[in-house]
Design a protein around this motif. Sequence first.
Motif, PDB file in Angstrom:
ATOM      1  N   ILE A  77      70.715  23.978 -24.865  1.00  0.00           N
ATOM      2  CA  ILE A  77      71.028  25.241 -25.553  1.00  0.00           C
ATOM      3  C   ILE A  77      72.426  25.726 -25.183  1.00  0.00           C
ATOM      4  N   ASP A  78      73.400  24.844 -25.336  1.00  0.00           N
ATOM      5  CA  ASP A  78      74.749  25.185 -24.888  1.00  0.00           C
ATOM      6  C   ASP A  78      75.796  24.714 -25.886  1.00  0.00           C
ATOM      7  N   THR A  79      75.569  24.994 -27.161  1.00  0.00           N
ATOM      8  CA  THR A  79      76.552  24.633 -28.178  1.00  0.00           C
ATOM      9  C   THR A  79      77.262  25.887 -28.673  1.00  0.00           C
ATOM     10  N   GLU A  80      78.357  25.671 -29.394  1.00  0.00           N
ATOM     11  CA  GLU A  80      79.097  26.801 -29.942  1.00  0.00           C
ATOM     12  C   GLU A  80      78.238  27.628 -30.895  1.00  0.00           C
ATOM     13  N   SER A  81      77.427  26.944 -31.715  1.00  0.00           N
ATOM     14  CA  SER A  81      76.597  27.695 -32.660  1.00  0.00           C
ATOM     15  C   SER A  81      75.506  28.496 -31.938  1.00  0.00           C
ATOM     16  N   MET A  82      74.993  27.997 -30.819  1.00  0.00           N
ATOM     17  CA  MET A  82      74.040  28.787 -30.038  1.00  0.00           C
ATOM     18  C   MET A  82      74.699  30.045 -29.499  1.00  0.00           C
ATOM     19  N   ARG A  83      75.960  29.932 -29.114  1.00  0.00           N
ATOM     20  CA  ARG A  83      76.669  31.106 -28.604  1.00  0.00           C
ATOM     21  C   ARG A  83      77.092  32.042 -29.730  1.00  0.00           C
ATOM     22  N   ASP A  84      77.429  31.477 -30.901  1.00  0.00           N
ATOM     23  CA  ASP A  84      77.923  32.292 -32.009  1.00  0.00           C
ATOM     24  C   ASP A  84      76.821  33.071 -32.720  1.00  0.00           C
ATOM     25  N   TYR A  85      75.576  32.514 -32.747  1.00  0.00           N
ATOM     26  CA  TYR A  85      74.495  33.144 -33.510  1.00  0.00           C
ATOM     27  C   TYR A  85      73.294  33.439 -32.614  1.00  0.00           C
ATOM     28  N   PRO A  86      73.486  34.234 -31.557  1.00  0.00           N
ATOM     29  CA  PRO A  86      72.365  34.486 -30.640  1.00  0.00           C
ATOM     30  C   PRO A  86      71.240  35.285 -31.277  1.00  0.00           C
ATOM     31  N   ASP A  87      71.533  36.040 -32.329  1.00  0.00           N
ATOM     32  CA  ASP A  87      70.525  36.872 -32.990  1.00  0.00           C
ATOM     33  C   ASP A  87      70.312  36.432 -34.434  1.00  0.00           C
ATOM     34  N   ALA A  88      70.359  35.134 -34.662  1.00  0.00           N
ATOM     35  CA  ALA A  88      70.280  34.597 -36.020  1.00  0.00           C
ATOM     36  C   ALA A  88      68.917  34.873 -36.655  1.00  0.00           C
ATOM     37  N   LEU A  89      68.870  34.712 -37.981  1.00  0.00           N
ATOM     38  CA  LEU A  89      67.639  34.930 -38.739  1.00  0.00           C
ATOM     39  C   LEU A  89      66.608  33.843 -38.421  1.00  0.00           C
ATOM     40  N   LEU A  90      65.357  34.242 -38.364  1.00  0.00           N
ATOM     41  CA  LEU A  90      64.196  33.370 -38.154  1.00  0.00           C
ATOM     42  C   LEU A  90      64.194  32.695 -36.774  1.00  0.00           C
ATOM     43  N   TRP A  91      65.297  32.059 -36.421  1.00  0.00           N
ATOM     44  CA  TRP A  91      65.312  31.322 -35.151  1.00  0.00           C
ATOM     45  C   TRP A  91      66.588  31.665 -34.406  1.00  0.00           C
ATOM     46  N   HIS A  92      66.431  32.250 -33.209  1.00  0.00           N
ATOM     47  CA  HIS A  92      67.593  32.665 -32.431  1.00  0.00           C
ATOM     48  C   HIS A  92      67.531  32.037 -31.049  1.00  0.00           C
ATOM     49  N   ARG A  93      68.559  32.336 -30.266  1.00  0.00           N
ATOM     50  CA  ARG A  93      68.698  31.678 -28.974  1.00  0.00           C
ATOM     51  C   ARG A  93      67.488  31.923 -28.062  1.00  0.00           C
ATOM     52  N   ARG A  94      66.992  33.163 -28.022  1.00  0.00           N
ATOM     53  CA  ARG A  94      65.866  33.460 -27.137  1.00  0.00           C
ATOM     54  C   ARG A  94      64.637  32.680 -27.560  1.00  0.00           C
ATOM     55  N   ASN A  95      64.384  32.561 -28.852  1.00  0.00           N
ATOM     56  CA  ASN A  95      63.263  31.734 -29.309  1.00  0.00           C
ATOM     57  C   ASN A  95      63.441  30.294 -28.858  1.00  0.00           C
ATOM     58  N   ALA A  96      64.676  29.789 -28.970  1.00  0.00           N
ATOM     59  CA  ALA A  96      64.942  28.411 -28.557  1.00  0.00           C
ATOM     60  C   ALA A  96      64.649  28.223 -27.073  1.00  0.00           C
ATOM     61  N   GLU A  97      65.094  29.173 -26.256  1.00  0.00           N
ATOM     62  CA  GLU A  97      64.855  29.072 -24.814  1.00  0.00           C
ATOM     63  C   GLU A  97      63.364  29.082 -24.493  1.00  0.00           C
ATOM     64  N   LEU A  98      62.647  29.986 -25.118  1.00  0.00           N
ATOM     65  CA  LEU A  98      61.216  30.097 -24.832  1.00  0.00           C
ATOM     66  C   LEU A  98      60.427  28.904 -25.373  1.00  0.00           C
ATOM     67  N   SER A  99      60.849  28.374 -26.508  1.00  0.00           N
ATOM     68  CA  SER A  99      60.113  27.236 -27.066  1.00  0.00           C
ATOM     69  C   SER A  99      60.273  25.999 -26.182  1.00  0.00           C
ATOM     70  N   TRP A 100      61.497  25.785 -25.695  1.00  0.00           N
ATOM     71  CA  TRP A 100      61.693  24.650 -24.790  1.00  0.00           C
ATOM     72  C   TRP A 100      60.927  24.862 -23.481  1.00  0.00           C
ATOM     73  N   ALA A 101      60.917  26.085 -22.983  1.00  0.00           N
ATOM     74  CA  ALA A 101      60.182  26.360 -21.749  1.00  0.00           C
ATOM     75  C   ALA A 101      58.697  26.069 -21.930  1.00  0.00           C
ATOM     76  N   GLY A 102      58.145  26.446 -23.082  1.00  0.00           N
ATOM     77  CA  GLY A 102      56.741  26.170 -23.336  1.00  0.00           C
ATOM     78  C   GLY A 102      56.459  24.692 -23.519  1.00  0.00           C
ATOM     79  N   TYR A 103      57.366  24.005 -24.169  1.00  0.00           N
ATOM     80  CA  TYR A 103      57.169  22.585 -24.472  1.00  0.00           C
ATOM     81  C   TYR A 103      57.292  21.727 -23.213  1.00  0.00           C
ATOM     82  N   LEU A 104      58.311  22.002 -22.405  1.00  0.00           N
ATOM     83  CA  LEU A 104      58.562  21.177 -21.224  1.00  0.00           C
ATOM     84  C   LEU A 104      57.737  21.616 -20.017  1.00  0.00           C
ATOM     85  N   ALA A 105      57.355  22.896 -19.961  1.00  0.00           N
ATOM     86  CA  ALA A 105      56.511  23.423 -18.881  1.00  0.00           C
ATOM     87  C   ALA A 105      57.065  23.089 -17.500  1.00  0.00           C
ATOM     88  N   GLY A 106      58.377  23.209 -17.361  1.00  0.00           N
ATOM     89  CA  GLY A 106      59.001  22.993 -16.062  1.00  0.00           C
ATOM     90  C   GLY A 106      59.373  21.562 -15.750  1.00  0.00           C
TER      91      GLY A 106
END
Length: 318
Positions: A194-223
């Motif tokens: 989660i470290d690309t220019e578009s992740m930094r440019d659109y942190p509050d994007a429609l439907l899918w934003h940076r926080r959703n991305a962070e939480l989805s990976w956390a749930g998927y990888l479970a540490g």
Amino acid sequence: MSHPYDREVAPVIPYLPRVDVADVDGTRAGLAAAASAAPSFEPGPGVRIEARTAPGLDGAPPVDVYVVTPTAPADGPRPALVWLHGGGFVIGDAAESLPFLCRAAQEAGTVGVSVQYRLAPETAFPGAFDDARAALAWVATEAGELGVDAGRIAVGGQSAGGALAAGLALHDRDTGARRVAFQLLDIPVVDDRIDTESMRDYPDALLWHRRNAELSWAGYLAGAPATPYAAPGRATDLRGLPPAFITVNQFDPLRDEGLEYARRLAHADVPTEVHMYAGTFHGSSGVAVSAAVSQRQNSDLCAALARAVTAIAEEAHA
């Protein structure tokens, strides 16, 4: 944050569903309610939809799938597309992909297999990936019964499904199975960093934003640390993978990881085509379906699939 969205896409923005991975249960319930209120999907003439079950791998539960088959007579076995739905690994289901797979069946002549993989956080990696592997193995093993050409099996997916599909292609290459002939990656997730220019440019994007991305990976990888089968962007060697067609949306936090994966595939001499659609946001082709840009995106996916399976057949008979 306001962006110059396509004029046919913009009108749907006030009506977008709430997608908040911090509240998975609430998001699932809201999306299910919206789906139940919408008209039920009718496939129309020319296709048949069956609910089937593939055996799970190594004692894992069976995997439910939908099989979408063209009803028109065929000269021989048809190509297949094993498809993984989107939803950040935590939401979504196989049924939501049926409209696209019916279109692909009609336009590309493919047998589509939509996979109901297990979701996080209830089931962390490799649960969903193992379900995808099971579905691919089932299609290859049962190719004759399904009317499928085992030499023309494509894998594909949207968003998180793109991560699963790209991971399948990597695993298929690494094991030497060589069952995957093509990758169809629609607005794919490929990198947990989660470290690309578009992740930094659109942190509050429609439907899918940076926080959703962070939480989805956390749930998927479970540490657990991310492997390339979970996050294909981490693969250090992309040589020898099957050809790929990749789409990205312009105002999407995931845009740059899709573009970078396409660049790296091309650099590894993998035949690769990538399309970016102006004025679009993550998943806009599924919610602004009638917009011309959405029609182009979905049409391009089907056309790329048709070209690929035709080229594979021609090469086999050359």
